[in-house]
Motif scaffolding. Structure first.
Motif, PDB file in Angstrom:
ATOM      1  N   GLY A 194     -17.955  57.930  37.416  1.00  0.00           N
ATOM      2  CA  GLY A 194     -19.115  58.845  37.479  1.00  0.00           C
ATOM      3  C   GLY A 194     -19.367  59.244  39.114  1.00  0.00           C
ATOM      4  O   GLY A 194     -20.613  59.713  39.186  1.00  0.00           O
ATOM      5  N   SER A 195     -18.627  59.170  40.039  1.00  0.00           N
ATOM      6  CA  SER A 195     -18.855  59.651  41.477  1.00  0.00           C
ATOM      7  C   SER A 195     -17.387  59.733  41.929  1.00  0.00           C
ATOM      8  O   SER A 195     -16.583  58.843  41.691  1.00  0.00           O
ATOM      9  CB  SER A 195     -19.260  58.324  41.919  1.00  0.00           C
ATOM     10  OG  SER A 195     -19.419  58.177  43.283  1.00  0.00           O
ATOM     11  N   VAL A 196     -17.546  60.817  42.822  1.00  0.00           N
ATOM     12  CA  VAL A 196     -16.440  60.986  43.627  1.00  0.00           C
ATOM     13  C   VAL A 196     -16.029  59.935  44.685  1.00  0.00           C
ATOM     14  O   VAL A 196     -15.002  59.701  44.871  1.00  0.00           O
ATOM     15  CB  VAL A 196     -16.414  62.397  44.133  1.00  0.00           C
ATOM     16  CG1 VAL A 196     -15.154  62.738  44.934  1.00  0.00           C
ATOM     17  CG2 VAL A 196     -16.723  63.563  43.129  1.00  0.00           C
TER      18      VAL A 196
ATOM     19  N   PHE B 181     -16.466  68.914  35.909  1.00  0.00           N
ATOM     20  CA  PHE B 181     -17.402  67.775  36.317  1.00  0.00           C
ATOM     21  C   PHE B 181     -18.752  68.807  36.664  1.00  0.00           C
ATOM     22  O   PHE B 181     -18.559  69.762  37.434  1.00  0.00           O
ATOM     23  CB  PHE B 181     -17.242  66.845  37.402  1.00  0.00           C
ATOM     24  CG  PHE B 181     -16.347  65.918  36.763  1.00  0.00           C
ATOM     25  CD1 PHE B 181     -16.677  64.820  35.974  1.00  0.00           C
ATOM     26  CD2 PHE B 181     -15.065  66.043  37.468  1.00  0.00           C
ATOM     27  CE1 PHE B 181     -15.582  63.930  35.597  1.00  0.00           C
ATOM     28  CE2 PHE B 181     -14.108  64.912  37.027  1.00  0.00           C
ATOM     29  CZ  PHE B 181     -14.378  64.134  36.026  1.00  0.00           C
ATOM     30  N   ALA B 182     -19.756  68.291  36.349  1.00  0.00           N
ATOM     31  CA  ALA B 182     -21.209  68.849  36.767  1.00  0.00           C
ATOM     32  C   ALA B 182     -21.638  68.284  37.701  1.00  0.00           C
ATOM     33  O   ALA B 182     -21.832  66.770  37.649  1.00  0.00           O
ATOM     34  CB  ALA B 182     -22.101  69.083  35.655  1.00  0.00           C
ATOM     35  N   ARG B 183     -21.957  68.452  39.084  1.00  0.00           N
ATOM     36  CA  ARG B 183     -22.298  67.877  40.135  1.00  0.00           C
ATOM     37  C   ARG B 183     -23.894  67.618  40.118  1.00  0.00           C
ATOM     38  O   ARG B 183     -24.383  68.782  39.929  1.00  0.00           O
ATOM     39  CB  ARG B 183     -22.145  68.501  41.436  1.00  0.00           C
ATOM     40  CG  ARG B 183     -20.419  68.246  41.989  1.00  0.00           C
ATOM     41  CD  ARG B 183     -19.473  68.721  41.135  1.00  0.00           C
ATOM     42  NE  ARG B 183     -18.192  68.659  41.701  1.00  0.00           N
ATOM     43  CZ  ARG B 183     -16.844  69.047  41.068  1.00  0.00           C
ATOM     44  NH1 ARG B 183     -17.042  69.565  39.747  1.00  0.00           N
ATOM     45  NH2 ARG B 183     -15.844  68.646  41.547  1.00  0.00           N
ATOM     46  N   LEU B 184     -24.227  66.325  40.374  1.00  0.00           N
ATOM     47  CA  LEU B 184     -25.528  66.062  40.071  1.00  0.00           C
ATOM     48  C   LEU B 184     -26.028  65.306  41.503  1.00  0.00           C
ATOM     49  O   LEU B 184     -25.295  65.009  42.319  1.00  0.00           O
ATOM     50  CB  LEU B 184     -25.934  64.937  39.139  1.00  0.00           C
ATOM     51  CG  LEU B 184     -25.318  65.273  37.699  1.00  0.00           C
ATOM     52  CD1 LEU B 184     -25.459  64.188  36.678  1.00  0.00           C
ATOM     53  CD2 LEU B 184     -26.220  66.425  37.084  1.00  0.00           C
ATOM     54  N   PRO B 185     -27.356  65.162  41.698  1.00  0.00           N
ATOM     55  CA  PRO B 185     -27.577  64.580  42.986  1.00  0.00           C
ATOM     56  C   PRO B 185     -27.019  63.159  43.178  1.00  0.00           C
ATOM     57  O   PRO B 185     -26.861  62.674  44.369  1.00  0.00           O
ATOM     58  CB  PRO B 185     -29.371  64.527  42.710  1.00  0.00           C
ATOM     59  CG  PRO B 185     -29.594  65.706  41.763  1.00  0.00           C
ATOM     60  CD  PRO B 185     -28.545  65.685  40.985  1.00  0.00           C
ATOM     61  N   LYS B 186     -27.172  62.382  42.024  1.00  0.00           N
ATOM     62  CA  LYS B 186     -26.455  61.217  41.962  1.00  0.00           C
ATOM     63  C   LYS B 186     -25.122  61.059  41.504  1.00  0.00           C
ATOM     64  O   LYS B 186     -25.410  60.857  39.964  1.00  0.00           O
ATOM     65  CB  LYS B 186     -27.169  60.030  41.737  1.00  0.00           C
ATOM     66  CG  LYS B 186     -28.350  59.958  42.463  1.00  0.00           C
ATOM     67  CD  LYS B 186     -29.330  58.717  42.259  1.00  0.00           C
ATOM     68  CE  LYS B 186     -30.485  58.467  43.151  1.00  0.00           C
ATOM     69  NZ  LYS B 186     -31.342  57.251  42.602  1.00  0.00           N
ATOM     70  N   GLY B 187     -23.926  61.494  41.703  1.00  0.00           N
ATOM     71  CA  GLY B 187     -22.576  61.332  41.130  1.00  0.00           C
ATOM     72  C   GLY B 187     -22.430  62.811  40.430  1.00  0.00           C
ATOM     73  O   GLY B 187     -22.963  63.710  40.545  1.00  0.00           O
TER      74      GLY B 187
ATOM     75  N   LEU C 161     -26.519  56.124  33.119  1.00  0.00           N
ATOM     76  CA  LEU C 161     -27.765  56.461  32.218  1.00  0.00           C
ATOM     77  C   LEU C 161     -28.658  57.230  33.188  1.00  0.00           C
ATOM     78  O   LEU C 161     -29.373  58.312  32.509  1.00  0.00           O
ATOM     79  CB  LEU C 161     -28.551  55.209  31.458  1.00  0.00           C
ATOM     80  CG  LEU C 161     -27.857  54.316  30.659  1.00  0.00           C
ATOM     81  CD1 LEU C 161     -28.651  53.319  30.199  1.00  0.00           C
ATOM     82  CD2 LEU C 161     -27.097  55.320  29.679  1.00  0.00           C
ATOM     83  N   LEU C 162     -28.754  57.162  34.278  1.00  0.00           N
ATOM     84  CA  LEU C 162     -29.743  57.900  35.023  1.00  0.00           C
ATOM     85  C   LEU C 162     -29.243  59.414  35.264  1.00  0.00           C
ATOM     86  O   LEU C 162     -30.110  60.009  35.595  1.00  0.00           O
ATOM     87  CB  LEU C 162     -29.574  57.276  36.490  1.00  0.00           C
ATOM     88  CG  LEU C 162     -29.985  55.756  36.720  1.00  0.00           C
ATOM     89  CD1 LEU C 162     -29.889  55.334  37.875  1.00  0.00           C
ATOM     90  CD2 LEU C 162     -31.544  55.595  36.117  1.00  0.00           C
ATOM     91  N   GLN C 163     -27.924  59.449  34.970  1.00  0.00           N
ATOM     92  CA  GLN C 163     -27.425  60.946  35.040  1.00  0.00           C
ATOM     93  C   GLN C 163     -27.355  61.732  33.797  1.00  0.00           C
ATOM     94  O   GLN C 163     -27.316  62.965  33.621  1.00  0.00           O
ATOM     95  CB  GLN C 163     -25.908  60.722  35.370  1.00  0.00           C
ATOM     96  CG  GLN C 163     -25.706  60.157  36.722  1.00  0.00           C
ATOM     97  CD  GLN C 163     -24.177  59.724  36.999  1.00  0.00           C
ATOM     98  OE1 GLN C 163     -23.427  60.555  36.309  1.00  0.00           O
ATOM     99  NE2 GLN C 163     -23.826  58.847  38.170  1.00  0.00           N
TER     100      GLN C 163
END
Length: 277
Positions: free
Chosen positions: A16-18, A48-54, A233-235
């Motif tokens: 869930g993170s690059v 992937f959709a880039r989010l503020p965290k992951g 879950l935060l994403q």
């Protein structure tokens, strides 16, 4: 498209993170990102959709993950068929529910990679096993306990509910709140008696066992549920997570094993299960 790109893609999907995937693959983050962009260009899709965290996988990313997993598994089997046979090392690991798919997948993958010939059997924690990942409350006489994960609990709720407008949830907010009961759950065992003591009556809409079903019901608007604060879950966009004040809802997870037990595979697992800072 090559195996390296697919391996990087699978690592990003599962982590869930690059940045976390780059560390796992022992490669510089720019190199991994470049390989991922090249894969997206070759397929003509966004994975992937880039989010503020992951990051979170798109529909095309979900589709590719199934194919990539099978291809990498087949390649590993092909390589193994030309390797010299190694002695099988059987290891039975007992697991309680709701440990978090992503972090457990990473732990089990590292365990398998570090024990040559490992034949891993995942069983219920009350069955005969070589080690167990449990809470301290389930510890048996004669077992040692090595803590390494600590979870706090949040209240998951459907987006758009009035409660989601609050920054935090108070116990009084549970009055007639549509609630999904999940058992076994350490947080529920703490919360529910406290609600009863205070005369607060929640509206229990379902009684289930798994986090996945609980989240599905939350997303569908059936009610709210207690869930551990897993990073993945935060994403999610289909639920809202809020902390609960006035009550400490948390759990400690650790590795339990017989005190007089020694084996090379257990030593490796103990090293992998070091406390997370």
């Amino acid at each position: 498209m090559d195996i390296r790109q697919l391996s990087y893609f699978v690592a990003v999907y599962e982590q869930g993170s690059v940045s976390a995937a780059a560390r796992l693959c022992c490669v510089a983050q720019p190199s991994l990102s470049a390989a991922l962009r090249q894969l997206e260009q070759e397929l003509g899709v966004t994975l992937f959709a880039r989010l503020p965290k992951g990051v979170t996988p798109t529909e095309d990313g979900e589709k590719l993950y199934g194919h990539a997993g099978r291809l990498l598994s087949q390649l590993q089997s092909l390589k193994a068929s030309f390797s010299q046979p190694v002695a099988r090392v059987k290891f039975r690991l007992g697991l309680i529910r709701a440990l978090g798919v992503e972090r457990m997948s990473q732990l089990l993958r590292e365990f398998s990679n570090n024990v040559q010939g490992l034949e891993l059997h995942l069983v219920e924690p009350d069955e005969h096993c070589d080690a167990r990942i449990i809470t301290p409350q389930l510890l048996k006489a004669g077992e040692a306990f090595q803590p390494f994960w600590h979870d706090s609990y949040l209240l998951a709720m459907p987006p758009g509910t009035p409660l989601s407008l609050q920054a935090e949830v108070h116990l009084a907010d549970f009055e007639q709140l549509p609630l999904i009961k999940r058992t076994p759950c350490d947080a529920w065992n703490t919360l529910y008696p406290e609600l009863v003591r205070r005369g607060i009556k929640a509206d229990v809409r379902a009684d289930i066992q798994t986090i996945e079903y609980a989240l599905g019901l939350v997303s569908a608007g059936v009610g709210c549920a207690l869930v551990p604060n897993f990073d993945t879950l935060l994403q999610r966009q289909d639920i809202v997570l809020r902390p609960i004040v006035q009550l400490k809802l948390e759990r400690q997870l650790g590795l339990a094993y017989r005190k007089n037990q020694t084996s090379a595979s257990l030593t490796v697992l103990r090293q992998l299960c070091q406390p997370v800072p």
